[in-house]
Write an enzyme that holds these catalytic residues in place. Structure first.
Site, PDB file in Angstrom:
ATOM      1  N   SER A 269     -14.667 -74.874 -67.575  1.00 54.90           N
ATOM      2  CA  SER A 269     -14.814 -74.030 -66.393  1.00 54.90           C
ATOM      3  C   SER A 269     -15.968 -73.052 -66.590  1.00 54.90           C
ATOM      4  O   SER A 269     -16.405 -72.790 -67.716  1.00 54.90           O
ATOM      5  CB  SER A 269     -13.520 -73.264 -66.103  1.00 54.90           C
TER       6      SER A 269
ATOM      7  N   ALA B  76      -7.447 -68.731 -55.828  1.00 55.30           N
ATOM      8  CA  ALA B  76      -8.116 -68.971 -57.100  1.00 55.30           C
ATOM      9  C   ALA B  76      -9.263 -67.993 -57.313  1.00 55.30           C
ATOM     10  O   ALA B  76     -10.060 -68.156 -58.237  1.00 55.30           O
ATOM     11  CB  ALA B  76      -8.642 -70.409 -57.146  1.00 55.30           C
TER      12      ALA B  76
ATOM     13  N   LYS C   4      -3.095 -64.788 -70.304  1.00 62.13           N
ATOM     14  CA  LYS C   4      -3.558 -63.490 -70.835  1.00 62.13           C
ATOM     15  C   LYS C   4      -2.776 -62.302 -70.263  1.00 62.13           C
ATOM     16  O   LYS C   4      -3.054 -61.151 -70.620  1.00 62.13           O
ATOM     17  CB  LYS C   4      -5.056 -63.326 -70.562  1.00 62.13           C
TER      18      LYS C   4
END
Length: 273
Positions: A163, A80, A127
């Protein structure tokens, strides 16, 4: 359902990584790797009653990765760790390549040396279909991961609400400062998911993924950012600042070609490499 595993979470001090640590630490041993020293300290303090070990380090550093695997011998690795801001990637592309591509490759190469590895999950983004440097680096990272086939897979996220560095914290700060809420363009649309959705997607990938796959949460239709602002803040003043380099009006979860081969399972789409 994930139980009794040794799990490395690279980027474990970030929004997604730390929430994964909270959920998985209850039944597993967790090793957090992140270059954010304060963030590593804070999540380890929060989870001090569980088996959680820290390492302040960078996935760009092969020696750090080698030490981590040698000491911990992970069965599951979740990457991550990423640089994620589109606008900044257009200014400093090398940093994004080194983290999102080379850093991920460092983890994959080391993971391949260990028979104990059961699953490797790379966090990707919608994206990857845009024209930004950040999107291109994440697309490359996703492709490298899924090309490994067995045990290696990717999960593709939309925009994660709440986030760090995302839309809602920025808006909240602007409102608290008495400033207008900034929006790039009224036509701008995005797919949105919560941190809980994002972590559920990662856990699903660990449990169900076989390898060589991209797993995507079905997020319905994209939502206009201006509509989200109206839902949350009503008629509060808005300032349109214009689209920035690398941004697009609408992201895509899948290409037309991917849609042809995607298989729906519960709330997820699975694309096999």
């Amino acid at each position: 359902m994930i139980n009794g595993r040794r799990i490395v979470i690279a980027g474990g001090a970030g929004s997604i990584g730390s929430e994964l640590a909270r959920q998985l630490a209850k039944k597993n041993k967790i090793f957090i790797l992140d270059n954010n020293e304060t963030g590593v300290f804070e999540i380890c303090q929060e989870l001090k009653d569980f088996w959680v070990k820290p390492r302040v380090g960078d996935i760009r550093d092969k020696a750090t990765i080698r030490d981590l695997f040698t000491d911990f011998k992970p069965q599951i690795v979740v990457n991550a760790a990423a640089l994620k801001h589109v606008y900044l990637s257009q200014i400093y592309p090398r940093d994004y390549v080194e983290t999102n591509v080379i850093g991920n490759l460092n983890l994959i190469e080391e993971a391949g040396r260990w028979e104990c590895l059961e699953k490797f999950v790379y966090i990707s983004t919608d994206k990857i279909h845009s024209k930004s440097i950040m999107g291109a680096t994440k697309k490359c990272g996703e492709a490298i991961t899924t090309a490994m086939k067995n045990k290696y897979l990717a999960v593709r996220f939309g925009n994660v609400l709440g986030s760090r560095g995302s839309l809602l914290p920025i808006w909240e700060k602007q409102v608290n400062n008495g400033e207008p809420i900034t929006i790039t363009d009224e036509k701008m649309k995005r797919y949105f998911m919560t941190i809980q959705d994002a972590c559920r997607l990662v856990v699903e990938a660990i449990e169900e993924g076989e390898g060589g796959e991209v797993i995507i949460l079905d997020m319905g239709e994209p939502k206009k950012i201006i509509d989200l602002k109206k839902e949350l803040y009503g008629d509060y003043p808005t300032e349109i600042i214009g689209i920035r380099e690398g941004e697009v009006f609408e992201e895509k979860l899948m290409t037309d070609e991917e849609k042809k081969s995607a298989v729906k399972r519960n709330n997820f789409f699975i694309i096999k490499n």
